[in-house]
Write an enzyme that holds these catalytic residues in place. Structure first.
Site, PDB file in Angstrom:
ATOM      1  N   GLU A   1      37.035  45.252  42.045  1.00 17.80           N
ATOM      2  CA  GLU A   1      37.620  46.589  42.109  1.00 17.80           C
ATOM      3  C   GLU A   1      37.060  47.463  43.237  1.00 17.80           C
ATOM      4  O   GLU A   1      36.399  48.475  42.988  1.00 17.80           O
ATOM      5  CB  GLU A   1      37.457  47.309  40.766  1.00 17.80           C
ATOM      6  CG  GLU A   1      38.122  46.581  39.614  1.00 17.80           C
ATOM      7  CD  GLU A   1      38.076  47.354  38.299  1.00 17.80           C
ATOM      8  OE1 GLU A   1      37.419  48.398  38.230  1.00 17.80           O
ATOM      9  OE2 GLU A   1      38.708  46.902  37.334  1.00 17.80           O
TER      10      GLU A   1
ATOM     11  N   ARG B   1      33.657  34.554  33.315  1.00 14.77           N
ATOM     12  CA  ARG B   1      33.510  35.335  34.549  1.00 14.77           C
ATOM     13  C   ARG B   1      32.292  36.243  34.419  1.00 14.77           C
ATOM     14  O   ARG B   1      32.203  37.031  33.481  1.00 14.77           O
ATOM     15  CB  ARG B   1      34.771  36.178  34.784  1.00 14.77           C
ATOM     16  CG  ARG B   1      34.615  37.111  35.956  1.00 14.77           C
ATOM     17  CD  ARG B   1      35.890  37.885  36.291  1.00 14.77           C
ATOM     18  NE  ARG B   1      35.561  38.759  37.407  1.00 14.77           N
ATOM     19  CZ  ARG B   1      35.760  40.074  37.441  1.00 14.77           C
ATOM     20  NH1 ARG B   1      36.346  40.696  36.427  1.00 14.77           N
ATOM     21  NH2 ARG B   1      35.388  40.779  38.482  1.00 14.77           N
TER      22      ARG B   1
ATOM     23  N   ASN C   1      42.843  43.150  37.221  1.00 15.60           N
ATOM     24  CA  ASN C   1      42.214  43.837  36.101  1.00 15.60           C
ATOM     25  C   ASN C   1      43.215  44.861  35.593  1.00 15.60           C
ATOM     26  O   ASN C   1      43.555  45.811  36.297  1.00 15.60           O
ATOM     27  CB  ASN C   1      40.925  44.549  36.543  1.00 15.60           C
ATOM     28  CG  ASN C   1      39.844  43.569  36.980  1.00 15.60           C
ATOM     29  OD1 ASN C   1      40.001  42.357  36.845  1.00 15.60           O
ATOM     30  ND2 ASN C   1      38.744  44.091  37.489  1.00 15.60           N
TER      31      ASN C   1
ATOM     32  N   HIS D   1      29.741  43.216  41.702  1.00 12.61           N
ATOM     33  CA  HIS D   1      30.320  44.067  40.654  1.00 12.61           C
ATOM     34  C   HIS D   1      29.494  45.363  40.632  1.00 12.61           C
ATOM     35  O   HIS D   1      28.836  45.678  39.651  1.00 12.61           O
ATOM     36  CB  HIS D   1      30.326  43.336  39.313  1.00 12.61           C
ATOM     37  CG  HIS D   1      31.328  43.862  38.323  1.00 12.61           C
ATOM     38  ND1 HIS D   1      32.290  43.077  37.728  1.00 12.61           N
ATOM     39  CD2 HIS D   1      31.522  45.110  37.818  1.00 12.61           C
ATOM     40  CE1 HIS D   1      33.013  43.804  36.890  1.00 12.61           C
ATOM     41  NE2 HIS D   1      32.572  45.046  36.921  1.00 12.61           N
TER      42      HIS D   1
ATOM     43  N   TYR E   1      44.435  47.422  32.438  1.00 13.18           N
ATOM     44  CA  TYR E   1      44.111  48.119  31.187  1.00 13.18           C
ATOM     45  C   TYR E   1      45.231  49.016  30.691  1.00 13.18           C
ATOM     46  O   TYR E   1      45.454  49.136  29.500  1.00 13.18           O
ATOM     47  CB  TYR E   1      42.846  48.971  31.366  1.00 13.18           C
ATOM     48  CG  TYR E   1      41.614  48.118  31.521  1.00 13.18           C
ATOM     49  CD1 TYR E   1      40.940  47.650  30.404  1.00 13.18           C
ATOM     50  CD2 TYR E   1      41.159  47.737  32.782  1.00 13.18           C
ATOM     51  CE1 TYR E   1      39.830  46.830  30.532  1.00 13.18           C
ATOM     52  CE2 TYR E   1      40.047  46.914  32.914  1.00 13.18           C
ATOM     53  CZ  TYR E   1      39.393  46.464  31.787  1.00 13.18           C
ATOM     54  OH  TYR E   1      38.309  45.638  31.914  1.00 13.18           O
TER      55      TYR E   1
ATOM     56  N   GLU F   1      40.441  40.763  34.055  1.00 17.68           N
ATOM     57  CA  GLU F   1      39.960  41.671  33.011  1.00 17.68           C
ATOM     58  C   GLU F   1      41.153  42.232  32.266  1.00 17.68           C
ATOM     59  O   GLU F   1      42.133  42.653  32.879  1.00 17.68           O
ATOM     60  CB  GLU F   1      39.184  42.876  33.583  1.00 17.68           C
ATOM     61  CG  GLU F   1      37.842  42.535  34.167  1.00 17.68           C
ATOM     62  CD  GLU F   1      37.088  43.781  34.670  1.00 17.68           C
ATOM     63  OE1 GLU F   1      37.347  44.904  34.193  1.00 17.68           O
ATOM     64  OE2 GLU F   1      36.242  43.595  35.561  1.00 17.68           O
TER      65      GLU F   1
END
Ligand code: FCB
Length: 439
Positions: free
Chosen positions: A162, A73, A287, A117, A289, A347
């Site tokens: 995002e 990606r 994504n 992005h 985290y 991600e």
């Protein structure tokens, strides 16, 4: 078990890795502009050199093949392709991405292309950027150039990465480019991003032959205590972060908390625009985290909620709590809220301080992070979630936005002096994991 056609990838983005941001006729982006303002980025770092991927892309694709990736990606820098954001195409910029995509295909690595992005052409920012009502059209026209050029070899497309981060750190908090603190403009920026996604998807439906989706940052919000105030705060923060973009996209309306949060700054968006935004996606990129531990806080004007640092919990050097169960929760919650949509983890990864000893980087903490999160992904698969791929953030140590080069997320270490690339232990571990098709 992971399905046999599951994609094993790593992710990057243009401004974070390429370097040479103005090469071959490229137009400057808002990140180039922002990074060159003093005091914006830790240590005064910029993306001028980054990982030197613009020069070393061929070597980098060879490294991906050595790693055994089945997917990669990356994002396209809008200003390389359209230096002014609209108007004339810069063939040299487009050719850079064509060559990259060809090289990936030759190695059997599936390209997943992100159109945006965060690196808006500065020329468009000067016209008002995402605050401008024409921004969705600018984006759709840019998307069309790329779709016509490479859709024959790119099976997976992502419109925006995002949009929440573009909106909040970029336009409300001012810590990301374009560095604005404009509360009144914030809801409209988000709305234009959603319309931009929808407009690009409409172009894709007419011209493209594969799949297009949106990548969002999601984090479960956990109340810091059992008090009603903390529970309400976590719920509001969940609306603010997790539902702001997905509700209009998949349910057709904004969460009711948002007009409450923004008060008089919340515009009355026309029903026809909400209808345009509704259900325009083939998949969602997640994504993931960390989670947010939330405390009620009346001094946080708009939100009444604040993320607090957990005590005694393991964290990465970003200060993000390591909480792998949150990934399973996030994937299951997506299905509860929006139904059975194809998902990719676009991600997931962690920043740690990696020490190089005799040329060896033994990043055991990163290996553990990845293992626990892959296990969490597997638990979601076992419950029937339609998860189709996993992308580590990131392939390389790179320019981590406002943190500059201080935060290292890579599987591959890059020597700042000579650009030498070295596989960390996590890269060796991931290669074996991919070869075995799972644990
Ligand atoms: C995400 C961004 C990505 C990277 C990681 C750490 O929010 O999409 O570019 O910075 O965080």
């Amino acid at each position: 078990m992971f399905p046999t056609n599951f994609l094993w990838g790593a992710a990057t983005s243009a401004y974070q890795i390429e370097g040479d941001p103005l090469a071959a006729g490229a137009g400057a982006s808002i990140w180039h502009q922002f990074a060159h303002q003093s005091g914006r980025i830790a240590n005064g770092d910029t993306g001028d050199v980054a990982c030197g991927h613009y020069r070393h892309w061929a070597k980098d694709v060879a490294l991906m093949a050595e790693l055994g990736l089945t997917a990669y990606r990356f994002s396209v820098a809008w200003g390389r392709v359209l230096p002014n954001g609209i108007g004339a195409v810069n063939q040299a910029g487009l050719d850079f991405y064509r060559r990259l995509i060809d090289a990936l295909c030759e190695r059997g690595i599936t390209p997943m292309l992100t159109l945006y992005h965060w690196d808006l052409p500065q020329a468009l920012q000067e016209r008002g950027g995402w605050q401008h009502a024409d921004s969705p059209t600018w984006f759709a026209n840019y998307a069309e150039v790329l779709i016509r050029a490479v859709d024959d070899r790119v099976p997976l497309w992502i419109t925006l990465n995002e949009p929440w981060v573009v909106t909040v750190p970029g336009h409300l908090e001012g810590v990301h480019a374009p560095g604005l603190q404009n509360r009144a403009a914030t809801p409209r920026v988000a709305h234009h991003l959603l319309l931009a996604h929808a407009a690009a998807v409409a172009v894709y439906r007419a011209l493209g032959r594969h799949q297009i989706g949106l990548a969002v940052n999601l984090e479960p919000q956990t109340p810091a205590s059992t008090s009603t105030a903390d529970q309400l705060a976590a719920h509001r923060r969940d609306a603010f972060i997790n539902r702001w973009f997905l509700n209009p996209l998949l349910l057709g309306s904004y969460p009711p908390e948002l007009p409450e949060i923004f008060g008089a700054d919340w515009p009355n968006f026309p029903a026809s625009e909400l209808a345009q935004i509704h259900t325009t996606t083939d998949f969602i990129g997640v994504n993931y985290y960390s989670r947010g531990l939330v405390r009620a806080d009346a001094t946080e004007q708009s939100l009444g909620a604040r993320r607090i640092q957990p005590l005694n919990a393991p964290c990465t050097t970003m200060g993000w709590e390591i909480y792998s169960a949150g990934l399973t929760e996030t994937l299951l919650e997506l299905r509860n809220r929006y139904g059975d949509i194809p998902l990719y983890i676009t991600e997931n990864g962690a920043a740690f301080i990696d020490s190089v000893q005799a040329g060896i980087i033994n990043d055991a903490a990163r290996v553990n992070y990845l293992k626990s999160h892959l296990h969490a992904a597997q638990l979601a698969l076992a419950q029937g979630i339609d998860l189709r791929g996993y992308f580590v953030w990131s392939l390389f140590d790179n320019f981590e936005w406002a943190e500059g080069y201080a935060q290292r997320f890579g599987l591959i270490h890059i020597d700042a002096q000579n650009g030498n690339r070295t596989f960390k232990r996590s890269a060796h571990w991931y290669r074996e994991f991919i070869q075995n098709g799972g644990f």
